[in-house]
Design a protein around this motif. Structure first.
Motif, short mmCIF file in Angstrom:
data_model
loop_
_atom_site.label_atom_id
_atom_site.label_comp_id
_atom_site.label_asym_id
_atom_site.label_seq_id
_atom_site.Cartn_x
_atom_site.Cartn_y
_atom_site.Cartn_z
N VAL A 58 0.84 -1.21 0.00
CA VAL A 58 0.00 0.00 0.00
C VAL A 58 0.87 1.24 0.00
O VAL A 58 0.64 2.16 -0.73
CB VAL A 58 -0.96 -0.02 1.22
CG1 VAL A 58 -1.71 1.29 1.36
CG2 VAL A 58 -1.90 -1.15 1.11
N PHE A 59 1.95 1.14 0.79
CA PHE A 59 2.86 2.26 0.83
C PHE A 59 3.51 2.52 -0.53
O PHE A 59 3.57 3.66 -1.00
CB PHE A 59 3.93 1.96 1.92
CG PHE A 59 4.95 3.05 2.01
CD1 PHE A 59 4.62 4.28 2.57
CD2 PHE A 59 6.25 2.82 1.54
CE1 PHE A 59 5.59 5.23 2.66
CE2 PHE A 59 7.20 3.79 1.65
CZ PHE A 59 6.86 5.04 2.21
N GLU A 60 3.90 1.38 -1.09
CA GLU A 60 4.54 1.52 -2.40
C GLU A 60 3.60 2.13 -3.41
O GLU A 60 3.96 3.00 -4.17
CB GLU A 60 4.98 0.12 -2.90
CG GLU A 60 6.37 -0.20 -2.43
CD GLU A 60 6.81 -1.60 -2.91
OE1 GLU A 60 6.08 -2.29 -3.64
OE2 GLU A 60 7.94 -1.99 -2.54
N GLU A 61 2.38 1.61 -3.30
CA GLU A 61 1.37 2.13 -4.24
C GLU A 61 1.15 3.62 -4.02
O GLU A 61 1.03 4.40 -4.95
CB GLU A 61 0.03 1.40 -4.01
CG GLU A 61 -0.28 0.54 -5.20
CD GLU A 61 -1.56 -0.29 -4.91
OE1 GLU A 61 -2.51 0.24 -4.32
OE2 GLU A 61 -1.53 -1.48 -5.28
N PHE A 62 1.13 3.97 -2.70
CA PHE A 62 0.92 5.36 -2.38
C PHE A 62 2.02 6.26 -2.97
O PHE A 62 1.75 7.26 -3.61
CB PHE A 62 0.87 5.50 -0.82
CG PHE A 62 0.73 6.89 -0.38
CD1 PHE A 62 -0.49 7.56 -0.49
CD2 PHE A 62 1.84 7.56 0.16
CE1 PHE A 62 -0.58 8.84 -0.04
CE2 PHE A 62 1.72 8.86 0.59
CZ PHE A 62 0.49 9.51 0.49
N THR A 67 1.73 6.58 -6.70
CA THR A 67 0.69 7.52 -7.11
C THR A 67 1.15 8.97 -6.91
O THR A 67 0.94 9.82 -7.77
CB THR A 67 -0.62 7.33 -6.28
OG1 THR A 67 -0.56 6.18 -5.54
CG2 THR A 67 -1.83 7.41 -7.16
N ASP A 68 1.81 9.15 -5.79
CA ASP A 68 2.31 10.49 -5.51
C ASP A 68 3.33 10.98 -6.55
O ASP A 68 3.25 12.10 -7.05
CB ASP A 68 2.96 10.48 -4.12
CG ASP A 68 2.70 11.76 -3.39
OD1 ASP A 68 1.67 12.43 -3.69
OD2 ASP A 68 3.57 12.13 -2.55
#
Ligand code: ATP
Length: 429
Positions: free
Chosen positions: A2-6, A9-10
């Motif tokens: 999720v962090f990576e995805e976050f 996206t950022d």
């Protein structure tokens, strides 16, 4: 995950915004550049237009200057030619007197002396007949040009009056002379048929002789008026002295003019200057006089006595005239015009005082007595002087005293004149 995805996206977001920013900035830069280019292009065009108008202006100025230059060059040429003309030494004007051989002539220069000179090769010797006016080189006096015939001197040599204003009534004390002149001049002009019927030739000319101022010119003028003839007056001495070398030509011209203006009367005053007895002397001046006389005789012989040209000669010295001039068919009537006697003087005085405002005490008979020896011209001078005496005293009438003073003055002058030769004799002794 999720962090990576976050993060991803950022990052994507950031990348996107950066890309957009960059794009915007790029677009803005491009717009800026385009605007600048457009401005520069416009400025360039304006400069070109300005330069083109300056070129046009300069071209016009150039044309104007070229035109001015042409004008100045023309002026310069004219001035240069004028300067050249001024630098050329003047030519001397002379008159051909005689021809000597093929290429030499005797010329009388306008300053007086005669010279034997050469004829330039540019001049045709055939053109150099006696009496022709020529130009002479200043140093060698060679004839370099022939002047054209000058008709203008006619006017200077003659006095022409279409209708003189002298009537017979204006001449005093010359009844006999008037009668004779009328017979000889007036009759043939007015009634030539009478002479034809009778079968005689009227005189061609008359000669009036007498002291100066006795009315010879007056007589000639009066007869011209009476016959409605043109009066042409020439002075003999002027023909040979003033118009050096042209005397003969002038005589020819005078007769030509008289025929053109006929009926006419040629009055030759001081005829003794051209018609004096011929001598064997062969000086330039004598030849000139002889040529003029020969021309006069030829002209007189050449015209019809019954024609409408008459000649009246006048002289104070009939004793020195060449007999040739007095031969029948020439001046065949000789009339003396003497100094007036007392009766004549009275008549002349009456004529000249006609218009004067005379005081009652003026006695013309007495003045006529006092003026023994005076001629018409002197009597006229006395009347004028008397009038002047009255004017000097602011009077509008002339008294006997004015006349007496005038007589004294004019007769006094006369005495001085008569005594002059004696005085000179003493001087030269
Ligand atoms: P010259 O010989 O000098 O030529 P002339 O004889 O021809 O002289 P005129 O010229 O006729 O003289 O005269 C000069 C002036 O004198 C005339 O204008 C006139 O006024 C006066 N005169 C001379 N004679 C008479 C005269 N008989 N009657 C009236 N006036 C005269």
């Amino acid at each position: 995950m999720v962090f990576e995805e976050f993060i991803s996206t950022d990052l994507k977001k950031e990348k996107k915004s950066f890309t957009e920013e960059f794009k915007e900035e790029k677009e803005a830069n491009e717009n800026n550049i385009n605007n600048n280019l457009l401005k520069e292009e416009l400025q360039e065009k304006a400069r070109i237009a300005e330069l083109e108008s300056r070129i046009l202006k300069l071209e016009l100025e150039k044309k104007e200057l070229e035109r001015e230059n042409l004008q100045l060059m023309k002026e310069n040429e004219i001035l240069r030619r004028e300067l050249d003309r001024m630098r050329v030494p003047p030519l001397i004007v002379g008159t051909v007197v005689d021809k000597v051989g093929e290429r030499k002539v005797v010329v009388k220069s306008s300053t007086g002396p005669s010279f034997l000179v050469n004829i330039s090769h540019f001049v045709n010797p055939e053109d150099l007949t006696p009496g022709k006016r020529v130009c002479l080189n200043q140093q060698t006096l060679t004839v370099v040009d022939v002047l054209p015939e000058n008709k203008d001197y006619r006017a200077k040599a003659m006095e022409i009056e279409e209708r003189p204003n002298v009537r017979y009534e204006d001449i005093g004390g010359l009844e006999k002379q008037i009668q004779e002149v009328r017979e000889v001049v007036e009759l043939p002009l007015k009634h030539p048929e009478l002479f034809e019927k009778v079968g005689i030739e009227p005189p061609k000319g008359i000669l009036l002789y007498g002291p100066p101022g006795t009315g010879k010119t007056l007589l000639a003028k009066a007869v011209a008026r009476e016959t409605n003839a043109t009066f042409i007056r020439v002075v003999g001495s002027e023909l040979v002295k003033k118009f050096i070398g042209e005397g003969a030509t002038l005589v020819k011209d005078i007769f030509k003019l008289a025929k053109e203006k006929a009926p006419s009367i040629i009055f030759i005053d001081e005829i003794d200057a051209i018609a004096a007895k011929r001598t064997d002397a062969l000086t330039g001046g004598d030849r000139e006089v002889q040529r003029t006389l020969m021309q006069l005789l030829a002209e007189m012989d050449g015209f019809d006595a019954r024609g409408d040209v008459k000649i009246i000669g006048a002289t104070n010295r009939p004793d020195i005239l060449d007999p040739a001039i007095l031969r029948p068919g020439r001046f065949d009537r000789i009339i003396e015009v003497p100094a007036p006697d007392e009766k004549g003087r009275l008549e002349i005085l009456k004529i000249h005082t006609r218009k004067m405002n005379l005081a009652e005490d003026v006695n013309l008979e007495e003045i006529a007595k006092m003026t023994e020896g005076c001629v018409g011209a002197e009597l006229k001078a006395i009347c004028t002087e008397a009038g002047m005496n009255a004017i000097r005293e602011l009077r509008d009438y002339v008294t006997m005293e004015d006349f007496k003073k005038a007589v004294e003055k004019i007769m006094g002058k006369k005495k001085v004149k008569v005594e002059e030769p004696k005085h000179l004799e003493v001087l030269y002794r």
